[in-house]
Design a protein around this motif. Structure first.
Motif, PDB file in Angstrom:
ATOM      1  N   ARG A   1      35.848 -59.784-103.611  1.00  8.10           N
ATOM      2  CA  ARG A   1      35.500 -60.481-102.719  1.00  8.10           C
ATOM      3  C   ARG A   1      36.003 -61.978-103.039  1.00  8.10           C
ATOM      4  NH1 ARG A   1      31.518 -60.453 -98.831  1.00  8.10           N
ATOM      5  NH2 ARG A   1      30.894 -58.555 -98.381  1.00  8.10           N
ATOM      6  N   ASP A   2      36.469 -62.650-101.882  1.00  3.81           N
ATOM      7  CA  ASP A   2      37.013 -64.216-102.120  1.00  3.81           C
ATOM      8  C   ASP A   2      35.777 -64.941-102.446  1.00  3.81           C
ATOM      9  OD1 ASP A   2      39.502 -63.599-101.211  1.00  3.81           O
ATOM     10  OD2 ASP A   2      39.067 -63.878 -99.098  1.00  3.81           O
ATOM     11  N   ARG A   3      34.451 -64.861-101.876  1.00  2.00           N
ATOM     12  CA  ARG A   3      33.510 -65.668-102.275  1.00  2.00           C
ATOM     13  C   ARG A   3      31.969 -64.618-102.654  1.00  2.00           C
ATOM     14  NH1 ARG A   3      32.799 -70.852-100.216  1.00  2.00           N
ATOM     15  NH2 ARG A   3      31.009 -70.847-101.473  1.00  2.00           N
ATOM     16  N   PRO A   4      32.401 -64.050-103.922  1.00  5.98           N
ATOM     17  CA  PRO A   4      31.314 -63.378-104.308  1.00  5.98           C
ATOM     18  C   PRO A   4      29.968 -63.818-104.589  1.00  5.98           C
ATOM     19  CG  PRO A   4      32.631 -63.816-106.378  1.00  5.98           C
ATOM     20  CD  PRO A   4      33.440 -64.385-104.861  1.00  5.98           C
ATOM     21  N   ASP A   5      30.008 -65.211-104.654  1.00  2.35           N
ATOM     22  CA  ASP A   5      28.629 -66.155-104.915  1.00  2.35           C
ATOM     23  C   ASP A   5      27.889 -66.199-103.615  1.00  2.35           C
ATOM     24  OD1 ASP A   5      31.065 -67.772-103.764  1.00  2.35           O
ATOM     25  OD2 ASP A   5      29.727 -69.261-104.005  1.00  2.35           O
ATOM     26  N   LEU A   6      28.480 -65.914-102.218  1.00  2.00           N
ATOM     27  CA  LEU A   6      27.708 -65.944-101.293  1.00  2.00           C
ATOM     28  C   LEU A   6      26.642 -64.676-100.935  1.00  2.00           C
ATOM     29  CD1 LEU A   6      30.210 -67.391 -98.857  1.00  2.00           C
ATOM     30  CD2 LEU A   6      28.316 -68.510 -99.963  1.00  2.00           C
ATOM     31  N   SER A   7      25.635 -64.942-100.484  1.00  2.00           N
ATOM     32  CA  SER A   7      24.657 -63.558 -99.983  1.00  2.00           C
ATOM     33  C   SER A   7      24.134 -63.926 -98.479  1.00  2.00           C
ATOM     34  CB  SER A   7      23.694 -63.528-101.062  1.00  2.00           C
ATOM     35  OG  SER A   7      22.784 -64.815-100.911  1.00  2.00           O
ATOM     36  N   GLY A   8      23.380 -62.823 -98.140  1.00  2.00           N
ATOM     37  CA  GLY A   8      22.899 -62.894 -96.932  1.00  2.00           C
ATOM     38  C   GLY A   8      21.709 -64.426 -96.530  1.00  2.00           C
ATOM     39  N   TYR A   9      21.310 -64.916 -97.664  1.00  2.00           N
ATOM     40  CA  TYR A   9      20.495 -65.798 -97.634  1.00  2.00           C
ATOM     41  C   TYR A   9      21.478 -67.134 -97.451  1.00  2.00           C
ATOM     42  CZ  TYR A   9      16.832 -63.150 -99.733  1.00  2.00           C
ATOM     43  OH  TYR A   9      15.638 -62.134-100.194  1.00  2.00           O
ATOM     44  N   ASP A  10      22.634 -67.098 -97.969  1.00  2.00           N
ATOM     45  CA  ASP A  10      23.611 -68.307 -97.739  1.00  2.00           C
ATOM     46  C   ASP A  10      24.123 -68.175 -96.211  1.00  2.00           C
ATOM     47  OD1 ASP A  10      23.917 -69.675-100.153  1.00  2.00           O
ATOM     48  OD2 ASP A  10      24.563 -67.490-100.708  1.00  2.00           O
ATOM     49  N   ALA A  11      24.181 -66.960 -95.764  1.00  2.00           N
ATOM     50  CA  ALA A  11      24.553 -66.846 -94.370  1.00  2.00           C
ATOM     51  C   ALA A  11      23.441 -67.373 -93.466  1.00  2.00           C
ATOM     52  CB  ALA A  11      24.538 -65.387 -93.907  1.00  2.00           C
TER      53      ALA A  11
ATOM     54  N   LEU B   1      30.685 -73.130 -90.509  1.00  2.00           N
ATOM     55  CA  LEU B   1      30.792 -71.952 -89.617  1.00  2.00           C
ATOM     56  C   LEU B   1      31.911 -71.384 -90.258  1.00  2.00           C
ATOM     57  CD1 LEU B   1      30.367 -70.328 -87.261  1.00  2.00           C
ATOM     58  CD2 LEU B   1      31.355 -72.041 -85.758  1.00  2.00           C
ATOM     59  N   GLU B   2      32.819 -72.043 -90.761  1.00  2.00           N
ATOM     60  CA  GLU B   2      34.251 -71.318 -91.158  1.00  2.00           C
ATOM     61  C   GLU B   2      33.845 -70.365 -92.409  1.00  2.00           C
ATOM     62  OE1 GLU B   2      37.229 -74.220 -92.073  1.00  2.00           O
ATOM     63  OE2 GLU B   2      37.270 -75.290 -90.133  1.00  2.00           O
ATOM     64  N   THR B   3      32.958 -70.943 -93.123  1.00  2.00           N
ATOM     65  CA  THR B   3      32.601 -70.178 -94.470  1.00  2.00           C
ATOM     66  C   THR B   3      31.752 -69.126 -94.068  1.00  2.00           C
ATOM     67  OG1 THR B   3      32.504 -72.249 -95.740  1.00  2.00           O
ATOM     68  CG2 THR B   3      31.440 -70.305 -96.549  1.00  2.00           C
ATOM     69  N   LEU B   4      31.190 -69.163 -92.906  1.00  2.00           N
ATOM     70  CA  LEU B   4      30.030 -67.998 -92.312  1.00  2.00           C
ATOM     71  C   LEU B   4      30.904 -67.008 -91.901  1.00  2.00           C
ATOM     72  CD1 LEU B   4      27.513 -66.737 -91.766  1.00  2.00           C
ATOM     73  CD2 LEU B   4      27.247 -68.232 -89.728  1.00  2.00           C
ATOM     74  N   VAL B   5      31.754 -67.256 -91.099  1.00  2.00           N
ATOM     75  CA  VAL B   5      32.887 -66.408 -90.322  1.00  2.00           C
ATOM     76  C   VAL B   5      33.629 -65.845 -91.162  1.00  2.00           C
ATOM     77  CG1 VAL B   5      34.710 -66.211 -88.849  1.00  2.00           C
ATOM     78  CG2 VAL B   5      32.663 -67.653 -88.140  1.00  2.00           C
ATOM     79  N   SER B   6      34.125 -66.365 -92.279  1.00  2.00           N
ATOM     80  CA  SER B   6      34.977 -65.754 -93.274  1.00  2.00           C
ATOM     81  C   SER B   6      33.928 -64.654 -94.227  1.00  2.00           C
ATOM     82  CB  SER B   6      35.182 -66.878 -94.341  1.00  2.00           C
ATOM     83  OG  SER B   6      36.087 -66.151 -95.452  1.00  2.00           O
ATOM     84  N   TYR B   7      32.890 -64.966 -94.608  1.00  2.00           N
ATOM     85  CA  TYR B   7      31.745 -64.310 -95.251  1.00  2.00           C
ATOM     86  C   TYR B   7      31.655 -62.958 -94.267  1.00  2.00           C
ATOM     87  CZ  TYR B   7      27.538 -62.625 -97.040  1.00  2.00           C
ATOM     88  OH  TYR B   7      26.211 -61.750 -97.581  1.00  2.00           O
ATOM     89  N   ASN B   8      31.308 -63.246 -93.094  1.00  2.00           N
ATOM     90  CA  ASN B   8      30.825 -62.159 -92.277  1.00  2.00           C
ATOM     91  C   ASN B   8      32.103 -61.174 -92.019  1.00  2.00           C
ATOM     92  OD1 ASN B   8      30.096 -61.668 -88.685  1.00  2.00           O
ATOM     93  ND2 ASN B   8      29.489 -60.454 -90.428  1.00  2.00           N
ATOM     94  N   ARG B   9      33.147 -61.634 -91.720  1.00  2.00           N
ATOM     95  CA  ARG B   9      34.687 -60.880 -91.706  1.00  2.00           C
ATOM     96  C   ARG B   9      34.700 -59.991 -92.757  1.00  2.00           C
ATOM     97  NH1 ARG B   9      37.960 -62.513 -87.289  1.00  2.00           N
ATOM     98  NH2 ARG B   9      40.034 -62.160 -88.840  1.00  2.00           N
TER      99      ARG B   9
END
Length: 253
Positions: free
Chosen positions: A194-204, A219-227
């Motif tokens: 993953r590009d951002r392995p540090d992010l989780s559902g809590y971060d979303a 929002l850009e980070t959230l969309v990238s994570y969800n995609r």
């Protein structure tokens, strides 16, 4: 494994009978001859193959979804992979009755679409009932991770939808391979990066709240994570289905 390798959808054919056919070299519908199995079971196999060919030509995934035992519905994947919809959602919490859907990403045919719960989002398209229906329109197969218990109830409740297309929820075939935990844990176990392995559902959830307070970059980070969730589902599906194929056939040539 393709549907044409399967005899288990036939009434009266269990895993033992199917494996017996494979071990005799009958690993595909083309290999089956009526005298391979006696009695009514042979008649049923022959009739199923005839109908099955017609249903495959028609792209009728629902026919096979209802015919396959639930533990073997992963076998739908190979036949319908190119038109499958890999989807994932983010929400403000865990209750589909009380929390809201914030983003929905759908990966289909090499393209990824993200819908955002904002009339005019900085990235993505507005998340509406019609937009979801359009994104999933005519999908022969939905692919998710824990989507049966989480994503689908959220979408159906929030947008008054019925999502009844054949659905391979990868969480269950993963468990058959002793791959447990959430999507991120399973990805690590099979080597999906993953590009951002540090992010989780809590971060979303946190990122959405920050966006509501005016942080456009959140929002850009959230969309990238969800995609990335949606795109990685295809990579995971390829791994899981391949591994289950190998396990099913074992040392059969």
């Amino acid at each position: 494994m393709r549907i044409e390798n399967s005899f288990i959808p036939v009434d009266g054919v269990g895993e033992k009978t199917e494996r017996g056919l494979w071990e005799r070299g009958i690993t595909h519908w083309d290999d089956f001859e009526r005298d391979a199995v006696g009695g009514k079971t042979g008649d049923r196999i022959e009739a199923f193959i005839e109908t099955g060919r017609e249903r495959l030509d028609a792209g009728d995934s629902r026919f096979f979804d209802s015919a396959l035992p639930s533990a073997h519905r992963w076998r739908l994947y190979e036949n319908f992979r190119e038109e499958a919809c890999f989807f994932d959602i983010e929400t403000t919490g865990l209750s589909h009755a009380n929390d809201d859907v914030t983003t929905v990403s759908v990966h289909r045919g090499g393209e990824t679409l993200t819908l955002v719960a904002d009339r005019d989002p900085a990235v993505g398209r507005p998340l509406t009932r019609d937009a979801i229906r359009e994104a999933l329109a005519d999908a022969p197969l939905l692919v998710s991770f824990n989507g049966r218990r989480f994503d689908v109830p959220f979408l159906e409740t929030a947008f008054d939808l019925t999502l009844d297309a054949p659905h391979v929820d990868l969480m269950y075939p993963c468990r058959r391979l002793d791959l447990t935990g959430g999507l991120k844990a399973v990805e690590r176990d099979v080597g999906v990066e993953r590009d951002r392995p540090d992010l989780s559902g809590y971060d979303a959830v946190r990122l959405w709240r920050e966006y509501e307070r005016g942080a456009e970059d959140a929002l850009e980070t959230l969309v990238s994570y969800n995609r990335e969730d949606a795109v990685n589902l295809r990579t995971l599906a390829e791994h899981v289905v391949g591994a289950l194929h190998d396990r099913a056939f074992g040392d059969i040539e």
